[in-house]
Motif scaffolding. Sequence first.
Motif, mmCIF file in Angstrom:
data_model
loop_
_atom_site.group_PDB
_atom_site.id
_atom_site.type_symbol
_atom_site.label_atom_id
_atom_site.label_comp_id
_atom_site.label_asym_id
_atom_site.label_seq_id
_atom_site.Cartn_x
_atom_site.Cartn_y
_atom_site.Cartn_z
ATOM 1 N N GLU A 631 -30.055 -50.764 -8.611
ATOM 2 C CA GLU A 631 -30.310 -51.484 -7.759
ATOM 3 C C GLU A 631 -32.088 -50.806 -7.242
ATOM 4 O O GLU A 631 -32.734 -51.456 -6.600
ATOM 5 N N PHE A 632 -32.080 -49.602 -7.261
ATOM 6 C CA PHE A 632 -33.021 -49.045 -7.025
ATOM 7 C C PHE A 632 -34.363 -49.334 -7.913
ATOM 8 O O PHE A 632 -35.625 -49.568 -7.601
ATOM 9 N N LEU A 633 -34.249 -49.585 -9.343
ATOM 10 C CA LEU A 633 -35.121 -49.969 -10.395
ATOM 11 C C LEU A 633 -35.579 -51.365 -9.892
ATOM 12 O O LEU A 633 -36.602 -51.724 -9.844
ATOM 13 N N ALA A 650 -35.393 -40.768 -19.780
ATOM 14 C CA ALA A 650 -34.460 -41.694 -20.391
ATOM 15 C C ALA A 650 -32.912 -41.280 -20.360
ATOM 16 O O ALA A 650 -32.228 -40.905 -21.381
ATOM 17 N N TYR A 651 -32.486 -40.955 -19.115
ATOM 18 C CA TYR A 651 -30.987 -40.903 -18.962
ATOM 19 C C TYR A 651 -30.417 -41.914 -19.659
ATOM 20 O O TYR A 651 -30.894 -43.203 -19.097
ATOM 21 N N PRO A 652 -29.386 -42.075 -20.391
ATOM 22 C CA PRO A 652 -28.746 -43.158 -20.887
ATOM 23 C C PRO A 652 -28.414 -44.538 -20.030
ATOM 24 O O PRO A 652 -28.758 -45.597 -20.133
ATOM 25 N N PRO A 653 -27.727 -43.978 -19.037
ATOM 26 C CA PRO A 653 -27.252 -44.977 -18.005
ATOM 27 C C PRO A 653 -28.305 -45.653 -17.335
ATOM 28 O O PRO A 653 -28.342 -46.754 -17.051
ATOM 29 N N ALA A 654 -29.411 -44.759 -17.127
ATOM 30 C CA ALA A 654 -30.455 -45.118 -16.395
ATOM 31 C C ALA A 654 -31.248 -46.118 -17.331
ATOM 32 O O ALA A 654 -31.969 -47.114 -16.904
ATOM 33 N N VAL A 655 -31.476 -45.849 -18.707
ATOM 34 C CA VAL A 655 -32.056 -46.597 -19.563
ATOM 35 C C VAL A 655 -31.130 -48.256 -19.599
ATOM 36 O O VAL A 655 -31.995 -49.284 -19.616
ATOM 37 N N LYS A 656 -30.035 -48.106 -19.683
ATOM 38 C CA LYS A 656 -29.126 -49.249 -19.698
ATOM 39 C C LYS A 656 -29.367 -50.152 -18.313
ATOM 40 O O LYS A 656 -29.585 -51.390 -18.366
ATOM 41 N N SER A 733 -26.055 -47.260 -14.841
ATOM 42 C CA SER A 733 -25.853 -46.494 -13.603
ATOM 43 C C SER A 733 -26.137 -47.402 -12.255
ATOM 44 O O SER A 733 -27.342 -48.160 -12.431
ATOM 45 N N THR A 734 -25.243 -47.449 -11.551
ATOM 46 C CA THR A 734 -25.556 -48.565 -10.378
ATOM 47 C C THR A 734 -25.423 -47.534 -9.072
ATOM 48 O O THR A 734 -24.588 -46.505 -9.113
ATOM 49 N N ASP A 735 -25.628 -48.340 -8.045
ATOM 50 C CA ASP A 735 -25.165 -47.647 -6.690
ATOM 51 C C ASP A 735 -23.753 -47.457 -6.540
ATOM 52 O O ASP A 735 -23.220 -46.551 -6.013
#
Length: 799
Positions: A631-633, A650-656, A733-735
């Motif tokens: 959501e923030f991205l 590059a945190y993998p959940p944030a990459v995804k 990664s999501t809210d």
Amino acid sequence: MKYPLNSSHSRVLLLIFFISGFISLVYQIVWQKVLSQMIGVDTYSITLIVSIFMLGLGLGAIAGAAFTRFSINLLWIYSAVELLLGIIGVFSVPVLVRSNTLLHQYNVGYLMDFLLNFSLLLLPTMLMGMTLPIVLHLFRKINSVGTVVGVVYSANILGAAFGTISAGFFLIGIVGLTNTARLMAVLNIALGVGVWWYLRSRPDFDSEESPLLSDPATYNRGPLPHSRSLTVILIVLSVASGFIALSYEIIFFRIFTTYFGATSYVFPILIASYLIMMTLGNHFFGRRADRTDALALLIPASAIAVISTLLILEGQALLFRFGLRTDYLLLWHLRTWLPFAQIPLIFIISLVLMIPVACISGFFPVIVRWATTHPSRLGMTVGYVYFTQTIGNFLGAIVAGLVLLPTIGTSDSLRLMGMFLLVLPLLLLIPSYSNRTIQIAPRQRFLMLAAVIAIGFYPTEFYSSVRRHESSGATVKPVVIKEGALGATLGYPSVDGRSTEVFVGRMFSNSIYTASPKNIDCFPWYPIAVIEQMRPKRGLYIGLGTGAGPLCMKALFPEISVDIVEINPELIEIMQEHGAPEIQALLQSSRLSIADGRRFVQQHLSDRYDIIQMGVFNAWCSGCGNLFTEEFLRTLSTILNSGGIVTYNAYPPAVKAGLEVFDHLALFSPGEKAISHVVARKQEPIVLVSPPPTFLTDLGKAGLIRADSESLQEGCMITQKETASRVAAISKSTDDRPTTEYFLTNNQFTYPFDWWQSYRPPRDMRVFICNETTIPFEPIFYNTVPTTSERLRAVAALR
């Protein structure tokens, strides 16, 4: 009719109240997490969130007390409360998210945030607050007020402790915020239906009048008769004890971050430990309130709380003896066969250190016992006392968090609270001053004297005892100590003496250049600088870090104007006072905002940027993961100019999550020894072109940037297709499911990891290794210029 505590009815009610406490704390943790995402994690936001819950619970206690006046079966009311709370819980998270999202379109301030969320959470928090006076009133026929409060309220607090651990360690990380709230809603409804079913078998339950134990005017045992002056004293005592309890909680939690760090797993341990010691304190003092004078209980409680605080202030040396010397414990630094094995150790230490909490918690049952003129008024008394204590909690959160700690610091705040705590029991002497019906026993005088002496031994500066431990075994004292609303920011000299390593509590933050920086490796800014058509004019840097990132941006893009957002004002102060000239010039030439990064972006949606860098290094720090969600991205993508880029660790959940948001995404990897970076872009593909032959050497002549980067020689670009393949098994990664914070309960590694036999992962989760399928940087920067066909093949690979 009497129902002893060991009767079947009492056991049922205790179980009900235990489950109710469990559900309530899970709700509060979920809602607090949602609100921290919506309105920020800075000091004002956290104070606002705490205030909302305190005021709602207090108003609910008054409402619950009102119901105890009527000749009705209170279990029917309790059943209706649980059912209504369950219905609200089903929709609570989506309503909070959508309402705050809509409000933030109008760029509002903290006052509107408070009004909106207070109105949204007023009913559910009031329903939670109503249960305490109602359930305690159901036990009035036990004929022992202190025991009722001590035992029954303790069951509720113990359930809350289990709820904290369940939500903080498992539920949020595994099923997410929305499903956690809905699971609690199911439990609410089941509890309400269960109580209703139980009442069908006992329709006369609680309908009989309780027999008088004695004349109401003399029910309160002890030499003090109930009078208006005593009532006023008890109100003052209740508000003041609530103020001190919340102030101590804020101060203790700040200290404990220097013990264990500030990860999302530390705080559930601390809150659970706090609640368990509250349970013990309420149980112990509640049972003794029936047969012991209030003054004889509260003086030892205050004195022991003050004395045992010394253990917290001097506890660093004890931790070092246990070998707990790492920067933060709930990650991978402690050598153990299982990451979770650290948790019991921290939990036990926290319990021992929170002895003062058990003592301060004794004020509530003692005040209720003395304020109750007759068992038939127990529910009303509990409601009023709980309300006045929550008012004190509200004031304590504001005064301690926003006034005392930033101005006089941790040690002096504890010293002030200690003196305040010692004075409180003496208020009970005022109604009997003329006839001297109450006197302080010699033993109590000795304890108070010992407590005053203990305050004199409180360290002048607690944070000077917080050492950084080097791999050689040496310990380093902080040379810079800054206390503010967010916590203590500590600076330690680096090995080479050219920089200061900065920690917030025990969490490493960054290094500040104190001498003119030389040969900065500006990865990933080198490859970003040669992305086709990159001519940025305006940049946004969220999280100042070392200051190297903005320096690199200005060195590589001389025409760029940089906005810097930093949540920690003390970090800025350290840079301004101790930073190298280049750092100080950077701060003067940039537009600097002291704010929560997410809140800043929400309030500047009309701005546009060519480059956005999220400089937050430890996303697993509590609250930091709010910047690494889908959501923030998506919000960042709206303030990004066409052709602009967003980059972050590059945190993998944030990459995804980034793969879901941006049209084009690649990873810039410096090899196996350092962290990879996400580079994301809208519309236009990420295509590297060879820089001019003198690109690096020209920059190196200035002495600031390294002329020959090892990161470029060993690094590569991992294409979008390859990146998607590597994170295919990773949960984004999501809210609703901020997995960059709650990583112990999720598979966030792109490589095999044996949870049962490995001491720790083989490498940082943000390290992506180059291989034969990636595009190496070295030919682009050092050898040949790509031909047109090679560039077309690179574009095709990206797509």
